[in-house]
Design a protein around this motif. Structure first.
Motif, PDB file in Angstrom:
ATOM      1  N   LEU A   8      59.350  24.678  75.588  1.00  0.00           N
ATOM      2  CA  LEU A   8      59.624  25.637  76.653  1.00  0.00           C
ATOM      3  C   LEU A   8      60.331  24.943  77.816  1.00  0.00           C
ATOM      4  CD1 LEU A   8      56.238  27.570  76.633  1.00  0.00           C
ATOM      5  CD2 LEU A   8      58.443  28.370  75.764  1.00  0.00           C
ATOM      6  N   PRO A   9      61.005  25.719  78.664  1.00  0.00           N
ATOM      7  CA  PRO A   9      61.685  25.104  79.819  1.00  0.00           C
ATOM      8  C   PRO A   9      60.687  24.424  80.755  1.00  0.00           C
ATOM      9  CG  PRO A   9      62.305  27.427  79.579  1.00  0.00           C
ATOM     10  CD  PRO A   9      61.202  27.154  78.602  1.00  0.00           C
ATOM     11  N   PRO A  10      61.153  23.419  81.510  1.00  0.00           N
ATOM     12  CA  PRO A  10      60.268  22.740  82.462  1.00  0.00           C
ATOM     13  C   PRO A  10      59.807  23.691  83.566  1.00  0.00           C
ATOM     14  CG  PRO A  10      62.523  21.981  82.735  1.00  0.00           C
ATOM     15  CD  PRO A  10      62.506  22.885  81.537  1.00  0.00           C
ATOM     16  N   LEU A  11      58.713  23.330  84.191  1.00  0.00           N
ATOM     17  CA  LEU A  11      58.130  24.124  85.277  1.00  0.00           C
ATOM     18  C   LEU A  11      58.661  23.579  86.606  1.00  0.00           C
ATOM     19  CD1 LEU A  11      54.549  24.220  83.776  1.00  0.00           C
ATOM     20  CD2 LEU A  11      56.222  26.072  83.793  1.00  0.00           C
ATOM     21  N   LEU A  12      59.809  24.076  87.020  1.00  0.00           N
ATOM     22  CA  LEU A  12      60.499  23.520  88.183  1.00  0.00           C
ATOM     23  C   LEU A  12      60.136  24.187  89.500  1.00  0.00           C
ATOM     24  CD1 LEU A  12      64.036  23.057  86.568  1.00  0.00           C
ATOM     25  CD2 LEU A  12      62.168  21.373  86.800  1.00  0.00           C
ATOM     26  N   THR A  13      59.694  25.438  89.453  1.00  0.00           N
ATOM     27  CA  THR A  13      59.388  26.171  90.681  1.00  0.00           C
ATOM     28  C   THR A  13      57.986  26.762  90.610  1.00  0.00           C
ATOM     29  OG1 THR A  13      60.184  28.326  89.886  1.00  0.00           O
ATOM     30  CG2 THR A  13      61.843  26.843  90.866  1.00  0.00           C
ATOM     31  N   ASP A  14      57.491  27.209  91.760  1.00  0.00           N
ATOM     32  CA  ASP A  14      56.199  27.902  91.790  1.00  0.00           C
ATOM     33  C   ASP A  14      56.233  29.147  90.915  1.00  0.00           C
ATOM     34  OD1 ASP A  14      55.135  26.021  93.504  1.00  0.00           O
ATOM     35  OD2 ASP A  14      55.367  27.250  95.306  1.00  0.00           O
ATOM     36  N   ASP A  15      57.359  29.863  90.926  1.00  0.00           N
ATOM     37  CA  ASP A  15      57.485  31.054  90.081  1.00  0.00           C
ATOM     38  C   ASP A  15      57.419  30.698  88.598  1.00  0.00           C
ATOM     39  OD1 ASP A  15      57.624  32.792  92.235  1.00  0.00           O
ATOM     40  OD2 ASP A  15      59.816  32.906  92.213  1.00  0.00           O
ATOM     41  N   ASP A  16      58.036  29.569  88.215  1.00  0.00           N
ATOM     42  CA  ASP A  16      57.954  29.124  86.816  1.00  0.00           C
ATOM     43  C   ASP A  16      56.504  28.914  86.402  1.00  0.00           C
ATOM     44  OD1 ASP A  16      60.753  29.008  86.718  1.00  0.00           O
ATOM     45  OD2 ASP A  16      60.825  26.821  86.970  1.00  0.00           O
ATOM     46  N   VAL A  17      55.729  28.280  87.275  1.00  0.00           N
ATOM     47  CA  VAL A  17      54.326  27.992  86.961  1.00  0.00           C
ATOM     48  C   VAL A  17      53.540  29.298  86.843  1.00  0.00           C
ATOM     49  CG1 VAL A  17      52.223  26.797  87.699  1.00  0.00           C
ATOM     50  CG2 VAL A  17      54.464  25.730  88.075  1.00  0.00           C
ATOM     51  N   LEU A  18      53.717  30.203  87.794  1.00  0.00           N
ATOM     52  CA  LEU A  18      53.024  31.493  87.752  1.00  0.00           C
ATOM     53  C   LEU A  18      53.375  32.263  86.481  1.00  0.00           C
ATOM     54  CD1 LEU A  18      51.277  33.720  89.005  1.00  0.00           C
ATOM     55  CD2 LEU A  18      53.297  34.472  90.263  1.00  0.00           C
ATOM     56  N   GLU A  19      54.653  32.300  86.132  1.00  0.00           N
ATOM     57  CA  GLU A  19      55.072  33.019  84.921  1.00  0.00           C
ATOM     58  C   GLU A  19      54.471  32.394  83.664  1.00  0.00           C
ATOM     59  OE1 GLU A  19      59.358  33.331  84.908  1.00  0.00           O
ATOM     60  OE2 GLU A  19      59.337  34.270  86.891  1.00  0.00           O
ATOM     61  N   ARG A  20      54.400  31.063  83.621  1.00  0.00           N
ATOM     62  CA  ARG A  20      53.831  30.397  82.450  1.00  0.00           C
ATOM     63  C   ARG A  20      52.348  30.721  82.318  1.00  0.00           C
ATOM     64  NH1 ARG A  20      55.754  25.742  80.095  1.00  0.00           N
ATOM     65  NH2 ARG A  20      57.741  26.755  80.609  1.00  0.00           N
ATOM     66  N   VAL A  21      51.622  30.636  83.433  1.00  0.00           N
ATOM     67  CA  VAL A  21      50.192  30.951  83.412  1.00  0.00           C
ATOM     68  C   VAL A  21      49.970  32.397  82.978  1.00  0.00           C
ATOM     69  CG1 VAL A  21      48.149  31.265  84.871  1.00  0.00           C
ATOM     70  CG2 VAL A  21      49.518  29.180  85.070  1.00  0.00           C
ATOM     71  N   ALA A  22      50.759  33.307  83.537  1.00  0.00           N
ATOM     72  CA  ALA A  22      50.621  34.722  83.183  1.00  0.00           C
ATOM     73  C   ALA A  22      50.924  34.957  81.707  1.00  0.00           C
ATOM     74  CB  ALA A  22      51.529  35.574  84.070  1.00  0.00           C
ATOM     75  N   GLY A  41      55.646  14.102  83.865  1.00  0.00           N
ATOM     76  CA  GLY A  41      56.476  13.828  85.031  1.00  0.00           C
ATOM     77  C   GLY A  41      57.828  14.531  85.012  1.00  0.00           C
ATOM     78  N   ASP A  42      58.286  14.944  83.831  1.00  0.00           N
ATOM     79  CA  ASP A  42      59.529  15.716  83.713  1.00  0.00           C
ATOM     80  C   ASP A  42      59.303  17.208  83.900  1.00  0.00           C
ATOM     81  OD1 ASP A  42      61.084  13.430  83.157  1.00  0.00           O
ATOM     82  OD2 ASP A  42      60.530  13.530  81.030  1.00  0.00           O
ATOM     83  N   ARG A  43      58.066  17.567  84.253  1.00  0.00           N
ATOM     84  CA  ARG A  43      57.636  18.948  84.481  1.00  0.00           C
ATOM     85  C   ARG A  43      57.607  19.780  83.193  1.00  0.00           C
ATOM     86  NH1 ARG A  43      57.663  19.881  90.348  1.00  0.00           N
ATOM     87  NH2 ARG A  43      56.672  21.838  89.832  1.00  0.00           N
ATOM     88  N   LYS A  44      57.420  19.091  82.056  1.00  0.00           N
ATOM     89  CA  LYS A  44      57.277  19.759  80.768  1.00  0.00           C
ATOM     90  C   LYS A  44      55.792  19.894  80.456  1.00  0.00           C
ATOM     91  CE  LYS A  44      60.248  20.229  77.954  1.00  0.00           C
ATOM     92  NZ  LYS A  44      60.977  21.409  77.532  1.00  0.00           N
TER      93      LYS A  44
END
Length: 136
Positions: A8-22, A41-44
């Protein structure tokens, strides 16, 4: 087809993290479960998605100490040339509403856990029957 978290794409923003959790957890289906996602560390996101069942309503010092020990043991494995790894926590509970004072206490305890174990913190969320909400 089920995607591996590592593809999956890296978690670069707060929105990315929220969308992944959801997308991973969505609305709560069980009560008092703390979920742990690890990110390098690469946000993967790593393939690890660990449930911790029967989590107390408020942080328990023994549980917090245990999390510090466990995360301290994996912190070095998450380091990449881009930096240290991070954690994402989700407090799953079957009640309604957004963030409670107990959730906020967990948010602060989990921030301290990450700080003590050498990990970054990408977020603490709740998963309730109403959906996913950011705590910290």
């Amino acid at each position: 087809m089920t995607m591996s978290p590592t593809s999956l794409p890296p978690l670069l923003t707060d929105d990315d993290v929220l969308e992944r959790v959801a997308s991973l957890l969505g609305p709560a289906t069980k009560d008092r479960c703390l979920w742990l996602l690890l990110v390098d560390g690469d946000r993967k996101q790593t393939p690890v998605l660990m449930p911790i069942e029967d989590t107390p309503p408020r942080p328990d010092p023994r549980m917090v100490d245990g999390l510090v020990r466990v995360l301290g043991q994996v912190a070095d494995a998450l380091v990449t040339s881009a930096g240290a790894g991070s954690a994402v926590f989700v407090l799953e509970r079957t009640g309604h509403g957004t963030v409670t004072t107990a959730d906020a206490a967990w948010g602060e305890a989990l921030r301290a856990v990450c700080e003590s174990s050498g990990l970054g913190l990408l977020g603490v969320f709740t998963s309730t029957v109403d959906g996913v909400h950011r705590v910290r």
